[in-house]
Design a protein around this motif. Structure first.
Motif, PDB file in Angstrom:
ATOM      1  N   THR A  27     -37.429  17.821  13.688  1.00  0.00           N
ATOM      2  CA  THR A  27     -36.892  16.688  12.946  1.00  0.00           C
ATOM      3  C   THR A  27     -37.696  15.431  13.260  1.00  0.00           C
ATOM      4  O   THR A  27     -37.380  14.707  14.195  1.00  0.00           O
ATOM      5  CB  THR A  27     -35.405  16.466  13.284  1.00  0.00           C
ATOM      6  OG1 THR A  27     -34.691  17.673  13.041  1.00  0.00           O
ATOM      7  CG2 THR A  27     -34.825  15.375  12.409  1.00  0.00           C
ATOM      8  N   PHE A  29     -39.694  12.093  11.110  1.00  0.00           N
ATOM      9  CA  PHE A  29     -39.620  11.407   9.832  1.00  0.00           C
ATOM     10  C   PHE A  29     -40.905  11.640   9.056  1.00  0.00           C
ATOM     11  O   PHE A  29     -41.985  11.254   9.497  1.00  0.00           O
ATOM     12  CB  PHE A  29     -39.413   9.905  10.048  1.00  0.00           C
ATOM     13  CG  PHE A  29     -39.281   9.125   8.760  1.00  0.00           C
ATOM     14  CD1 PHE A  29     -40.288   8.266   8.343  1.00  0.00           C
ATOM     15  CD2 PHE A  29     -38.158   9.269   7.969  1.00  0.00           C
ATOM     16  CE1 PHE A  29     -40.175   7.555   7.158  1.00  0.00           C
ATOM     17  CE2 PHE A  29     -38.036   8.562   6.775  1.00  0.00           C
ATOM     18  CZ  PHE A  29     -39.048   7.712   6.370  1.00  0.00           C
ATOM     19  N   ALA A  31     -43.158  10.565   6.492  1.00  0.00           N
ATOM     20  CA  ALA A  31     -43.286   9.226   5.937  1.00  0.00           C
ATOM     21  C   ALA A  31     -43.928   9.168   4.565  1.00  0.00           C
ATOM     22  O   ALA A  31     -43.739   8.180   3.840  1.00  0.00           O
ATOM     23  CB  ALA A  31     -44.085   8.346   6.900  1.00  0.00           C
ATOM     24  N   SER A  50     -37.757   3.662   5.517  1.00  0.00           N
ATOM     25  CA  SER A  50     -36.507   4.017   6.181  1.00  0.00           C
ATOM     26  C   SER A  50     -35.304   3.487   5.414  1.00  0.00           C
ATOM     27  O   SER A  50     -34.165   3.851   5.705  1.00  0.00           O
ATOM     28  CB  SER A  50     -36.495   3.491   7.621  1.00  0.00           C
ATOM     29  OG  SER A  50     -36.710   2.099   7.627  1.00  0.00           O
ATOM     30  N   ARG A  68     -37.918  14.300  -1.488  1.00  0.00           N
ATOM     31  CA  ARG A  68     -37.715  14.948  -0.196  1.00  0.00           C
ATOM     32  C   ARG A  68     -36.416  15.718  -0.184  1.00  0.00           C
ATOM     33  O   ARG A  68     -35.461  15.368  -0.877  1.00  0.00           O
ATOM     34  CB  ARG A  68     -37.749  13.897   0.920  1.00  0.00           C
ATOM     35  CG  ARG A  68     -36.647  12.882   0.891  1.00  0.00           C
ATOM     36  CD  ARG A  68     -36.948  11.717   1.833  1.00  0.00           C
ATOM     37  NE  ARG A  68     -37.320  12.222   3.154  1.00  0.00           N
ATOM     38  CZ  ARG A  68     -38.193  11.615   3.952  1.00  0.00           C
ATOM     39  NH1 ARG A  68     -38.795  10.509   3.549  1.00  0.00           N
ATOM     40  NH2 ARG A  68     -38.481  12.113   5.123  1.00  0.00           N
ATOM     41  N   PHE A  70     -33.889  16.623   2.650  1.00  0.00           N
ATOM     42  CA  PHE A  70     -33.575  16.346   4.056  1.00  0.00           C
ATOM     43  C   PHE A  70     -33.121  17.601   4.795  1.00  0.00           C
ATOM     44  O   PHE A  70     -33.442  17.789   5.962  1.00  0.00           O
ATOM     45  CB  PHE A  70     -32.490  15.278   4.143  1.00  0.00           C
ATOM     46  CG  PHE A  70     -32.985  13.897   3.823  1.00  0.00           C
ATOM     47  CD1 PHE A  70     -32.787  13.331   2.580  1.00  0.00           C
ATOM     48  CD2 PHE A  70     -33.677  13.157   4.776  1.00  0.00           C
ATOM     49  CE1 PHE A  70     -33.254  12.072   2.287  1.00  0.00           C
ATOM     50  CE2 PHE A  70     -34.137  11.877   4.493  1.00  0.00           C
ATOM     51  CZ  PHE A  70     -33.927  11.342   3.235  1.00  0.00           C
ATOM     52  N   ASN A  73     -36.137  19.366   5.656  1.00  0.00           N
ATOM     53  CA  ASN A  73     -37.167  18.493   6.223  1.00  0.00           C
ATOM     54  C   ASN A  73     -38.509  18.730   5.530  1.00  0.00           C
ATOM     55  O   ASN A  73     -39.541  19.016   6.176  1.00  0.00           O
ATOM     56  CB  ASN A  73     -37.312  18.686   7.731  1.00  0.00           C
ATOM     57  CG  ASN A  73     -37.856  17.433   8.409  1.00  0.00           C
ATOM     58  OD1 ASN A  73     -37.747  16.329   7.892  1.00  0.00           O
ATOM     59  ND2 ASN A  73     -38.450  17.589   9.573  1.00  0.00           N
ATOM     60  N   SER A  96     -42.869   9.970  14.659  1.00  0.00           N
ATOM     61  CA  SER A  96     -41.814  10.184  15.635  1.00  0.00           C
ATOM     62  C   SER A  96     -42.195   9.506  16.941  1.00  0.00           C
ATOM     63  O   SER A  96     -43.315   9.679  17.424  1.00  0.00           O
ATOM     64  CB  SER A  96     -41.584  11.678  15.867  1.00  0.00           C
ATOM     65  OG  SER A  96     -40.582  11.894  16.825  1.00  0.00           O
TER      66      SER A  96
END
Length: 112
Positions: A27, A29, A31, A50, A68, A70, A73, A96
């Motif tokens: 997990t 992010f 981007a 974000s 995306r 989630f 991921n 991260s």
């Protein structure tokens, strides 16, 4: 594994479409998408913030759509009306802990 994995590239004719995917097992992010054409610097294609917004490079606005999932991921890049100048290696960037993580890229070639 922190490194994203891109897929979906290939050879397509001008005006064609491709859908790229980027996934990562941990997990972090994801981007956004960047690309690097031969002999050129890497450039931003689409960026997720974000705050949940998405920004695009002027050169791809109206033709590319980033999305995306989630739960998985995973990032996607839907590319329509492809042009020869879209030819490049496409990369996904993850973030991260203040560090950036880049995938190996997937090659997109737009040519007749």
């Amino acid at each position: 594994q922190m490194q994203p994995v891109e897929s979906g590239g290939g050879l397509v004719q001008p005006g064609g479409t491709l859908r790229l995917s980027c996934s990562v097992s941990q997990t972090i992010f994801l981007a956004g998408w960047h690309r690097q054409a031969p002999g050129k610097q890497r450039e931003l294609v689409a960026r997720f913030t974000s705050f949940g917004t998405t920004t695009y490079a002027d050169s791809v606005k109206g033709r590319f759509t980033a999305s995306r999932d989630f739960a998985k991921n995973t990032l996607y890049l839907q590319m329509n009306s492809l042009k020869p100048e879209d030819t490049a290696d496409y990369y996904c960037k993850g973030v991260s802990g203040g560090r950036e993580y880049w995938g190996q890229g997937t090659q997109v070639t737009v040519s007749s």
